[in-house]
Design a protein around this motif. Structure first.
Motif: not given
Length: 305
Positions: A113, A115, A133-134
């Motif tokens: 991720f 971040y 978000y991935d």
């Protein structure tokens, strides 16, 4: 008085509009949190999760109850868990932090991720609001693209760029621990004659067969590359008491075995130039390669004379 009555009424209407706007804003925020594809969570300054959005549970495979109230460390792989104190300290000191974090999903897969965390003030104390978000697929794609840029298309060995990058890293590591290295320059004998007699497809087959022999003769810690055309470079590390001759003899043995069983209309052979790498010196990798190249051609001349 009428003026005062009007003023109070106006203030009441203004207050009502403000409260309605706040309710709308809160509703939009809740909608955003619920619908966003990114991971949104809150946790206290000790790392205990206070809330997670639906996307977090969907991406990671946990139920909200399996996450809320648990220390975020529980969801991190061991290396990240050990550094989590630094992660929290950055928030406490700087009021914000951003970077990448690896989280273990419920099925055991590691998810990466990107971040951005911000320290917030709440009615019961400070907490952290995090959005992430991935980027797992993106990172995997970047790694595959990077691998393609350092890999030889024909053999799957390192190409010239890959060899230089990996070998320079390997030499820096060897210098730190005082490890001895050896560089081998290998050239396929008579490839032009094979190409002329049997075609370039056969020549490519010879290159692949040579690459396979080198790969089988070396260890995973050795750096093997197709330097270009019919030339190969091998950087050997942690050579045993027998020295590089143990490895070059292994090349010769495997080549002899190949020629005996292959049934090919040609014989595979290599000319080798071996140079010890003095990791206590400042010799450049380019100069060491040039030395190995000279030794290889000297052996090739002796073989052909």
């Amino acid at each position: 008085m009428p003026a005062s009555s009007t003023t109070i009424k106006d203030l009441e209407q203004k207050l009502e509009r403000t409260e309605e706007a706040l309710r709308d804003s809160e509703s939009r925020y809740q909608h955003l949190v619920a619908r966003t594809h990114g991971l949104i969570c809150t946790h206290d300054l000790d790392g205990v999760l206070l809330s997670v959005n639906p996307a977090a549970t969907e991406i990671l495979g946990y139920e909200a109850a399996e996450m809320v109230g648990h220390d975020l460390r529980e969801f991190l792989p061991a290396p990240a868990r050990e550094k989590f104190g630094d992660f929290l300290e950055a928030i406490r000191v700087n009021d914000a932090d951003k970077g990448t974090l690896v989280i273990t999903a419920k099925d055991g897969r590691l998810k990466i991720f990107q971040y951005h965390n911000v320290k917030m003030q709440g009615p019961t104390g400070d907490y952290v609001l995090g959005y992430a978000y991935d980027v797992t697929e993106l990172k995997e794609l970047q790694e595959k693209l990077e691998e393609l840029t350092v890999t030889d298309d024909l053999t799957g060995l390192y190409n010239r760029r890959g060899f230089m990058s990996r070998s320079e890293d390997r030499m820096r590591m060897a210098r730190r621990v005082g490890e001895g290295l050896f560089l081998i320059f290998a050239d396929v004998d008579g490839l032009k004659k094979i190409n002329d007699a049997f075609g370039h497809a056969c020549g490519s087959q010879v290159i692949n067969e040579t690459a396979e022999i080198l790969r089988d003769s070396c260890r995973q810690t050795d750096v093997i590359s197709r330097w270009g055309g019919d030339e190969f470079l091998i950087l050997l590390g942690r050579v045993t008491a027998g020295g590089p001759e143990v490895v070059t003899q292994r090349f010769e043995t495997k080549i002899a075995e190949f020629n005996k069983r292959s049934g090919r209309p040609y014989k595979l052979s290599l000319s080798l130039g071996v140079v010890p790498v003095d990791t206590s010196s400042d010799d450049s990798l380019e100069s060491i390669i040039a030395q190995a190249d000279e030794r290889m051609y000297a052996k090739k001349r002796n073989r052909l004379s």
